[in-house]
Design an enzyme around this catalytic site. Structure first.
Site, mmCIF file in Angstrom:
data_model
loop_
_atom_site.group_PDB
_atom_site.id
_atom_site.type_symbol
_atom_site.label_atom_id
_atom_site.label_comp_id
_atom_site.label_asym_id
_atom_site.label_seq_id
_atom_site.Cartn_x
_atom_site.Cartn_y
_atom_site.Cartn_z
ATOM 1 C CB ILE A 133 11.025 -5.436 1.588
ATOM 2 C CG1 ILE A 133 12.528 -5.705 1.728
ATOM 3 C CG2 ILE A 133 10.328 -6.737 1.230
ATOM 4 C CD1 ILE A 133 12.894 -6.650 2.838
ATOM 5 C CD GLU A 134 5.806 -6.637 3.077
ATOM 6 O OE1 GLU A 134 4.703 -6.677 2.523
ATOM 7 O OE2 GLU A 134 6.153 -7.415 3.955
ATOM 8 C CD GLU A 135 3.412 2.217 3.008
ATOM 9 O OE1 GLU A 135 2.481 2.825 3.526
ATOM 10 O OE2 GLU A 135 4.108 2.686 2.086
ATOM 11 C CB SER A 161 -1.706 -2.618 7.594
ATOM 12 O OG SER A 161 -1.490 -3.961 7.941
ATOM 13 N N GLY A 174 3.772 -0.928 9.006
ATOM 14 C CA GLY A 174 5.051 -0.271 8.908
ATOM 15 C C GLY A 174 5.721 -0.522 7.576
ATOM 16 C CB VAL A 215 9.506 -4.315 5.578
ATOM 17 C CG1 VAL A 215 10.598 -5.293 5.930
ATOM 18 C CG2 VAL A 215 8.314 -4.510 6.485
ATOM 19 C CE LYS A 268 6.080 -4.373 10.944
ATOM 20 N NZ LYS A 268 5.273 -5.567 11.163
ATOM 21 C CG ASP A 275 -3.127 -9.871 9.299
ATOM 22 O OD1 ASP A 275 -4.009 -10.291 8.534
ATOM 23 O OD2 ASP A 275 -2.416 -8.881 9.047
#
Lengths: 460, 296
Positions: free
Chosen positions: A109-111, A113, A115, A117, A132, A228
């Site tokens: 899915i994505e990286e 900051s 970890g 996922v 994750k 965040d």
């Protein structure tokens, strides 16, 4: 073979023997334990009897008012004397982490900051989850990273409909392999907005914002700062339901604030001015600033304050909402970074800011809510609770119910928007000639079709 | 948008299941149950003493002791033949303080444990603490690095055994709340009662019945108050006031007896370990197992 623990005897048969031996021991222990438990119970009963002698029996029974609103959460049980119902919360326990091999990875899915996922399927149940992988920095000698520890502790204690649900923590074979198993949601607001052709409707923005603020209110009520908040950390499912995610920066706070708060929190574009000025004591207002940025982003369909660095970020903030002075923000000059600001006083950017002009389509209630959230003085920003009862959400158009939300193709789920390539308008020049051969052939296949009752079967 | 109950509330502690209480990794490895109880007790004491020397508040120390205790429960838990109580104690303290407002560096923890180890016993009176022979607890740089590597390794094993569930709810705060509710602070004896109840909670933390992992905080607080009031001579309401604090008579009785039994247990432990090496390391535990199996 006596299942001795020799490090050389490691063949399969030996392993099997050892396993059997261990199990037998376990069984024997269980039986023994049962006997012991029975004995212990006898002694305990005797002890209770003794204790009861000490306790003088009450003349009157005490009545406790029953809180019916909590009936779903809490079980009432009758005590042995039958006098008063006792509250019993559902008890939890602990068990060793399962192995990550129980899950089958589907797609990345994505990286972030904190970890990587990926979307995964639990092999046993077929359930789709987000997995994750925590980033580990073992070289520092600090052991398990404190951010990861906080994220796990906070996510497992913050159970709320607008907070992403942490199911469990699973581990891999290496000591550094730690994965969070979370519920999978189809979208995050950042990717979704990038893919959308039009911004969300005002009614939809209200629904999204209400849910985000409800999640943040729950966090603040439980003494948690997210630290965040940004659109890429806000997840949405296909039913328009919002869940806050990525608690890698979150931590518990207190009043007065704990001494060891770090200043380097919140992604730059969503970072509150007091953090940019280097305050070491901050509170829930930093999350409210981020919510203001998200509100503006939802209206504009692009991030509100895209600073290139800290100074540029401050410059953009002042251009949008004006410059601070001792009246609007008492004491801001005492912040570490504010002493250099003198230069800006007579600069052309100084003044009232252009917030209202930049959001011409927002109603005045909406604009004043946005301005309040983006107050430079943290004390002027409304709390999450105050935002929830803001008149902006009461005026027309009313918030759209989540059931009425449009659905979108999920990028995280590997779906793509189907683009129907519509032809362009004809270009100037000579009109293309129609190919006569092709034209004569458009019904040619028809002859080969057999006509049946009610449907046509084409012969290939 | 009604608030949902938080799973890890301050009132609810994850408790050990009967299965976790009946089997342990140590027993499967052949550690006699009596020795297991004794060694875990010494480990809990070690954690408490180290916490005091690290100037930690009692709630953080208790948190570390509970994490330490949980680590040894259940068939897939840590075994005394595999992990030394010294390393588990260090890791529990490190793990607990790290995300808190009082983080402690591995070096501080390792130094403090070396100091306690040099004292030779955990069953000491205050005078022993003043004994000061720096040679006996000096940690060389090499030792520090190996100890730190052990600490971080055991830390990750603790997390795995506990399934990363490090939530601990403690009875201290609600004990004071309950005393306020009972109105004992109107009287001078109130603070004495509070101190006594607090002291009972502190000893229950080290109890061989593992009270802090088998009973919920409200019950522990209530039992401590009940017992302390009897001892200090403060009169509490004649009604069944413990029911207001969600404790039934049976559980109260059990806890009071368990708390009363601490004194005898400690006397016996102190006697048993007199003149022996403390089981901080694996080789001492092995010796003890051997001695016990040879005798029987």
């Amino acid at each position: 073979m006596t299942g001795s623990k020799s490090r050389w005897a490691d063949d399969e048969a030996d392993k099997e023997a050892r396993r059997r031996e261990k199990e037998e021991k376990k069984r024997a222990k269980l039986a023994k334990q049962k006997r012991q438990e029975e004995e212990a119970q006898k002694t305990a009963e005797a002890a209770t009897a003794r204790a009861q002698e000490e306790i003088s029996r009450p003349a009157k029974r005490r009545r406790i008012s029953n809180d019916d609103s909590n009936e779903n959460d809490v079980k009432h049980i009758k005590s042995d004397s039958g006098s008063a119902p006792l509250l019993r919360f559902p008890t939890t326990g602990w068990s060793p982490s399962r192995n990550v091999s129980n899950f089958e990875s589907l797609n990345h899915i994505e990286e972030g900051s904190y970890g990587w996922v990926s979307r995964a399927k639990e092999t046993a149940t077929g359930e789709i989850v987000a997995l994750k992988k925590m980033k580990m920095d073992t070289s520092s000698g600090q052991g398990f990273p404190v951010d990861a520890l906080r994220e796990i502790q906070i996510l497992s204690s913050a159970k709320h409909r607008h907070i992403v649900d942490l199911r469990e923590v699973v581990v891999g074979d290496k000591p550094d392999d730690v994965y969070l198993v979370m519920q999978f949601l189809e979208h995050d607001l950042k990717t979704l907005q990038e893919e959308m052709a039009e911004p969300f409707l005002p009614s939809e923005i209200k629904t999204l914002l209400l849910q985000i603020v409800a999640g943040v209110e729950f966090l603040h009520d439980n003494w948690i700062l997210h630290r965040d908040l940004k659109t890429s950390n806000i997840l949405m499912n296909n039913r328009g339901e919002i869940k806050l995610a990525d608690f890698g920066m979150a931590r518990q706070f207190s009043d007065p604030p704990p001494a060891n708060l770090t200043q380097l929190v919140v992604t730059l574009w969503y970072r509150a001015p007091e953090l940019l000025f280097g305050t070491s004591k901050y509170g829930t207002a930093i999350d409210m600033w981020s919510i203001g940025c998200i509100f503006g982003e939802l209206v504009r369909k692009e991030p509100l304050l895209q600073g290139r660095n800290e100074v540029d970020q401050l410059r953009r903030i002042f251009l949008l909402v004006g410059t601070p002075d001792e009246d609007s923000w008492p004491g801001f000059r005492r912040l570490a970074g504010a002493s250099a600001l003198k230069l800006m006083k007579n600069s052309p950017g100084a003044g009232k800011g252009s917030l209202r002009a930049q959001f011409p389509l927002l109603t005045s209630a909406g604009a004043s809510l946005l301005a309040a959230l983006l107050s430079l003085n943290p004390d002027d920003r409304p709390s999450a609770q105050e935002v929830l009862s803001d008149p902006y959400f009461l005026e027309a158009p009313r918030p759209k119910t989540t059931a009425m939300f449009p659905t979108f193709p999920s990028k995280a789920g590997g779906e793509k928007r189907r683009r129907v390539a519509s032809p362009n308008a004809p270009q100037r020049g000579q009109a293309p000639k129609i190919n006569m051969e092709e034209l004569s052939g458009i019904f040619s296949r028809k002859e080969g079709e057999e006509v049946g009752a009610g449907f046509a079967l084409r012969m290939a | 948008m009604a608030p949902e109950p938080s799973q890890n509330s301050v009132l609810v502690n994850p408790l050990a299941t009967p299965d976790q209480l009946s089997t342990s990794g140590s027993q499967l490895d052949g550690v006699p149950a009596s020795l297991e109880t004794s060694v875990i007790h010494i480990g809990a004491r070690l954690t408490q003493i180290a916490g005091v020397l690290l100037r930690l508040p009692q709630d953080l120390i208790a948190h570390a002791v509970v994490i330490f205790t949980r680590f040894w429960l259940g068939p897939e838990s840590g075994s005394l033949c595999e992990y030394s109580i010294k390393h588990v104690c260090a890791a529990a303290l490190y793990l607990t303080t790290k995300p808190s407002a009082h983080p402690k560096a591995p070096r501080s923890i390792i130094n403090v444990l070396a100091y306690i180890e040099a004292l030779g016993t955990v069953f000491f009176v205050q005078d022993d603490m003043d004994k000061n022979d720096p040679e006996s607890y000096y940690v060389s740089e090499g030792t520090y690095f190996t100890e730190r590597a052990q600490l971080t390794k055991v830390e990750s094993i603790i997390l795995r055994v506990l399934g990363f569930n490090t939530h601990v709810a403690l009875p201290y705060t609600i004990c004071i709340n309950y005393l306020q509710t009972l109105g004992v602070f109107d009287d001078d004896s109130g603070s004495e009662l509070a101190k006594r109840a607090w002291a009972h909670l502190n000893s229950a933390l080290l109890s061989p019945q593992l009270l802090f992992v088998t009973h919920q905080p409200p019950c522990l607080a209530t039992a401590a108050i009940y017992l302390a009031a009897k001892e200090v001579g403060v009169k509490l309401p004649s009604e069944q006031w413990w029911e207001v604090f969600d404790t039934d008579r049976e559980e109260l009785g059990f806890l009071v007896v368990a708390m009363l039994s601490m004194e005898g247990f400690l006397r016996e432990e102190k006697q048993n370990w007199a003149g022996k090496r403390m089981p901080y390391t694996l080789d001492v535990v092995e010796q003890e197992i051997k001695a016990l199996t040879d005798n029987s």
